[in-house]
Write a protein that holds these residues in place. Structure first.
Motif, PDB file in Angstrom:
ATOM      1  N   ALA A 236      -8.109   7.025  11.666  1.00  0.00           N
ATOM      2  CA  ALA A 236      -7.505   5.720  11.916  1.00  0.00           C
ATOM      3  C   ALA A 236      -7.602   5.471  13.412  1.00  0.00           C
ATOM      4  O   ALA A 236      -7.496   6.445  14.246  1.00  0.00           O
ATOM      5  CB  ALA A 236      -5.902   5.817  11.314  1.00  0.00           C
TER       6      ALA A 236
ATOM      7  N   HIS B  64      -3.866   0.957  -0.234  1.00  0.00           N
ATOM      8  CA  HIS B  64      -5.355   1.029   0.405  1.00  0.00           C
ATOM      9  C   HIS B  64      -5.887   2.026   0.747  1.00  0.00           C
ATOM     10  O   HIS B  64      -5.791   2.879   1.560  1.00  0.00           O
ATOM     11  CB  HIS B  64      -5.016   0.034   1.778  1.00  0.00           C
ATOM     12  CG  HIS B  64      -6.172  -0.513   2.477  1.00  0.00           C
ATOM     13  ND1 HIS B  64      -7.398   0.125   2.757  1.00  0.00           N
ATOM     14  CD2 HIS B  64      -6.619  -1.743   2.613  1.00  0.00           C
ATOM     15  CE1 HIS B  64      -8.148  -0.618   3.286  1.00  0.00           C
ATOM     16  NE2 HIS B  64      -7.812  -1.909   3.242  1.00  0.00           N
TER      17      HIS B  64
ATOM     18  N   HIS C 122       1.539   3.203   4.914  1.00  0.00           N
ATOM     19  CA  HIS C 122       0.471   4.248   4.426  1.00  0.00           C
ATOM     20  C   HIS C 122       0.673   5.470   5.296  1.00  0.00           C
ATOM     21  O   HIS C 122       0.122   6.479   4.928  1.00  0.00           O
ATOM     22  CB  HIS C 122      -0.904   3.608   4.601  1.00  0.00           C
ATOM     23  CG  HIS C 122      -1.358   2.595   3.496  1.00  0.00           C
ATOM     24  ND1 HIS C 122      -0.743   1.569   3.206  1.00  0.00           N
ATOM     25  CD2 HIS C 122      -2.218   3.007   2.561  1.00  0.00           C
ATOM     26  CE1 HIS C 122      -1.000   0.953   2.036  1.00  0.00           C
ATOM     27  NE2 HIS C 122      -1.941   1.960   1.664  1.00  0.00           N
TER      28      HIS C 122
ATOM     29  N   GLN D 284     -11.411  -1.108  12.401  1.00  0.00           N
ATOM     30  CA  GLN D 284     -10.249  -0.448  11.457  1.00  0.00           C
ATOM     31  C   GLN D 284     -10.086  -1.392  10.060  1.00  0.00           C
ATOM     32  O   GLN D 284     -10.218  -0.593   9.048  1.00  0.00           O
ATOM     33  CB  GLN D 284      -9.133  -0.357  12.085  1.00  0.00           C
ATOM     34  CG  GLN D 284      -7.827  -0.018  11.239  1.00  0.00           C
ATOM     35  CD  GLN D 284      -8.050   1.660  10.797  1.00  0.00           C
ATOM     36  OE1 GLN D 284      -8.451   2.395  11.638  1.00  0.00           O
ATOM     37  NE2 GLN D 284      -7.773   1.902   9.440  1.00  0.00           N
ATOM     38  N   PHE D 285     -10.064  -2.590  10.289  1.00  0.00           N
ATOM     39  CA  PHE D 285     -10.041  -3.314   9.105  1.00  0.00           C
ATOM     40  C   PHE D 285     -11.126  -4.397   8.750  1.00  0.00           C
ATOM     41  O   PHE D 285     -11.087  -5.367   8.250  1.00  0.00           O
ATOM     42  CB  PHE D 285      -8.619  -4.259   9.320  1.00  0.00           C
ATOM     43  CG  PHE D 285      -7.415  -3.469   9.138  1.00  0.00           C
ATOM     44  CD1 PHE D 285      -7.189  -3.014   8.002  1.00  0.00           C
ATOM     45  CD2 PHE D 285      -6.699  -3.189  10.178  1.00  0.00           C
ATOM     46  CE1 PHE D 285      -6.061  -2.035   7.936  1.00  0.00           C
ATOM     47  CE2 PHE D 285      -5.533  -2.552  10.149  1.00  0.00           C
ATOM     48  CZ  PHE D 285      -5.059  -1.958   9.103  1.00  0.00           C
TER      49      PHE D 285
ATOM     50  N   VAL E   1       0.433  -0.517   7.486  1.00  0.00           N
ATOM     51  CA  VAL E   1       0.389   0.738   8.283  1.00  0.00           C
ATOM     52  C   VAL E   1       1.298   1.547   8.193  1.00  0.00           C
ATOM     53  O   VAL E   1       1.065   2.887   8.017  1.00  0.00           O
ATOM     54  CB  VAL E   1      -0.208   0.268   9.744  1.00  0.00           C
ATOM     55  CG1 VAL E   1       0.068   1.685  10.775  1.00  0.00           C
ATOM     56  CG2 VAL E   1      -1.478  -0.261  10.015  1.00  0.00           C
TER      57      VAL E   1
ATOM     58  N   GLY F 162     -12.852  -1.382   4.806  1.00  0.00           N
ATOM     59  CA  GLY F 162     -11.320  -1.290   5.050  1.00  0.00           C
ATOM     60  C   GLY F 162     -10.923  -2.623   5.056  1.00  0.00           C
ATOM     61  O   GLY F 162      -9.545  -2.466   5.796  1.00  0.00           O
TER      62      GLY F 162
ATOM     63  N   ARG G 264      -8.170  -5.370   4.897  1.00  0.00           N
ATOM     64  CA  ARG G 264      -7.040  -5.659   4.378  1.00  0.00           C
ATOM     65  C   ARG G 264      -6.758  -5.827   3.098  1.00  0.00           C
ATOM     66  O   ARG G 264      -5.614  -5.360   2.249  1.00  0.00           O
ATOM     67  CB  ARG G 264      -6.144  -6.482   5.265  1.00  0.00           C
ATOM     68  CG  ARG G 264      -5.809  -5.952   6.775  1.00  0.00           C
ATOM     69  CD  ARG G 264      -4.667  -6.861   7.579  1.00  0.00           C
ATOM     70  NE  ARG G 264      -4.417  -6.255   8.764  1.00  0.00           N
ATOM     71  CZ  ARG G 264      -3.365  -5.665   9.101  1.00  0.00           C
ATOM     72  NH1 ARG G 264      -2.608  -5.216   8.052  1.00  0.00           N
ATOM     73  NH2 ARG G 264      -3.037  -5.101  10.374  1.00  0.00           N
TER      74      ARG G 264
ATOM     75  N   LEU H 155      -7.578   3.110   4.027  1.00  0.00           N
ATOM     76  CA  LEU H 155      -6.648   3.284   5.111  1.00  0.00           C
ATOM     77  C   LEU H 155      -5.869   4.455   5.022  1.00  0.00           C
ATOM     78  O   LEU H 155      -5.706   5.211   6.032  1.00  0.00           O
ATOM     79  CB  LEU H 155      -5.577   2.109   5.228  1.00  0.00           C
ATOM     80  CG  LEU H 155      -4.639   2.207   6.150  1.00  0.00           C
ATOM     81  CD1 LEU H 155      -4.902   2.127   7.650  1.00  0.00           C
ATOM     82  CD2 LEU H 155      -3.589   0.972   6.003  1.00  0.00           C
TER      83      LEU H 155
ATOM     84  N   ARG I  44      -7.930   7.488   6.001  1.00  0.00           N
ATOM     85  CA  ARG I  44      -8.154   7.671   7.374  1.00  0.00           C
ATOM     86  C   ARG I  44      -6.803   7.951   8.054  1.00  0.00           C
ATOM     87  O   ARG I  44      -7.018   8.816   9.072  1.00  0.00           O
ATOM     88  CB  ARG I  44      -8.446   6.080   7.990  1.00  0.00           C
ATOM     89  CG  ARG I  44      -9.971   5.819   7.555  1.00  0.00           C
ATOM     90  CD  ARG I  44     -10.468   4.238   8.100  1.00  0.00           C
ATOM     91  NE  ARG I  44     -11.539   3.792   7.507  1.00  0.00           N
ATOM     92  CZ  ARG I  44     -12.202   2.600   7.776  1.00  0.00           C
ATOM     93  NH1 ARG I  44     -11.313   1.742   8.131  1.00  0.00           N
ATOM     94  NH2 ARG I  44     -13.469   2.650   7.526  1.00  0.00           N
TER      95      ARG I  44
END
Length: 282
Positions: free
Chosen positions: A77, A115, A27, A100-101, A24, A105, A107, A118, A121
């Motif tokens: 996100a 990614h 990104h 989210q994942f 996170v 999305g 991981r 991600l 977002r």
């Protein structure tokens, strides 16, 4: 630049959780670099260098089977992933187990060190908070294009503004509900006592810390159960009928006169949740 969407009741533990996630945080840096690269000398954004604001995902695409609807959503996100909180009532349980994942999305869906889902977002989230006027101008352009495409296909245009977020669109951007009379708008929320426009269909999200509020909301209530894909949902929960919300995302078709439970299975790459967010099934 627009005002912040941070909230005083944001979960400090959830914020800390994302601040310590290397994927996170790396990104977030990439997103700001991408925005800087798209910002011209006069401060105008070059949207050709930025992600589309409207997109889709596997759940939204389920709505479009049969060619009756054309669905799209705004995918920020979730919670505090971007560094700005987009879910004012997010709990630690729902934040960690968030979609989210999930889906596109997940991981592991990396391309080299990036990614892309991600990154897009987080980029949208920063743009909404820090470049609000330009963001909304671009959003209206994309909504109009979405409606035109639906009209050509003889389909009903559908928009889920809070695909992963919980912004109060009726307060922040009430024009969405008056400018586009043919647009179907729907969402999920954990924010109680919202005064919703008639053309905005909202389902309440039950969490480990708001169960009674959810049941008292007068809305259909989404409940995540601690079961995996393919396993049956309970038929009754808290005295209310449960129907399978994983079949599609057409919550705007749900009846409002007798609130029911929208049953969902645990996702997001998590096989089990013990925070209380997901309800145990005997």
């Amino acid at each position: 630049k627009g005002d912040t969407v941070m909230h005083t009741n944001a979960s400090p533990a959830l914020k800390e959780y994302w601040n310590n996630d290397p994927l996170v945080t790396s990104h977030r840096v990439m997103a700001r670099e991408r925005i800087a690269n798209a910002t011209m000398a006069d401060g105008t954004l070059d949207w050709h260098k930025l992600p589309k604001l409207l997109s889709t995902n596997p759940k939204l695409l389920k709505n479009d089977k049969g060619e009756t609807y054309l669905s799209s959503g705004i995918m920020f996100a979730a919670s505090s992933v971007s560094g700005h909180n987009f879910c004012s009532h997010a709990s630690l349980g729902c934040g960690v187990a968030c979609l989210q994942f999930a889906g596109h999305g997940q991981r592991h869906m990396m391309q080299g060190d990036v990614h892309k889902v991600l990154l897009a977002r987080i980029t949208r989230s920063i743009l909404y908070v820090e470049y609000r006027v330009q963001f909304m101008s671009q959003l209206h352009k994309e909504i109009r294009a979405h409606i035109r495409k639906a009209n050509k296909l003889e389909a009903v245009p559908v928009l889920r503004p809070n695909t992963l977020s919980d912004i109060l669109w009726e307060k922040r951007h009430p024009e969405l509900f008056t400018l586009y009379p043919d647009l179907v708008l729907y969402d999920y929320t954990a924010v109680p006592n919202r005064k919703l426009p008639e053309n905005y269909h909202v389902t309440f999200s039950r969490k480990e810390n708001n169960e009674q509020v959810a049941l008292d909301s007068g809305l259909n209530v989404a409940v995540v159960f601690n079961i995996k894909k393919g396993q049956p949902l309970p038929k009754i929960w808290k005295g209310r009928d449960v129907f399978d919300g994983d079949v599609d995302d057409k919550r705007f078709e749900d009846k409002r006169d007798k609130p029911r439970i929208v049953g969902l299975r645990i996702k997001g790459g998590i096989s089990r949740d013990d925070s209380g967010f997901a309800v145990a099934v005997p």
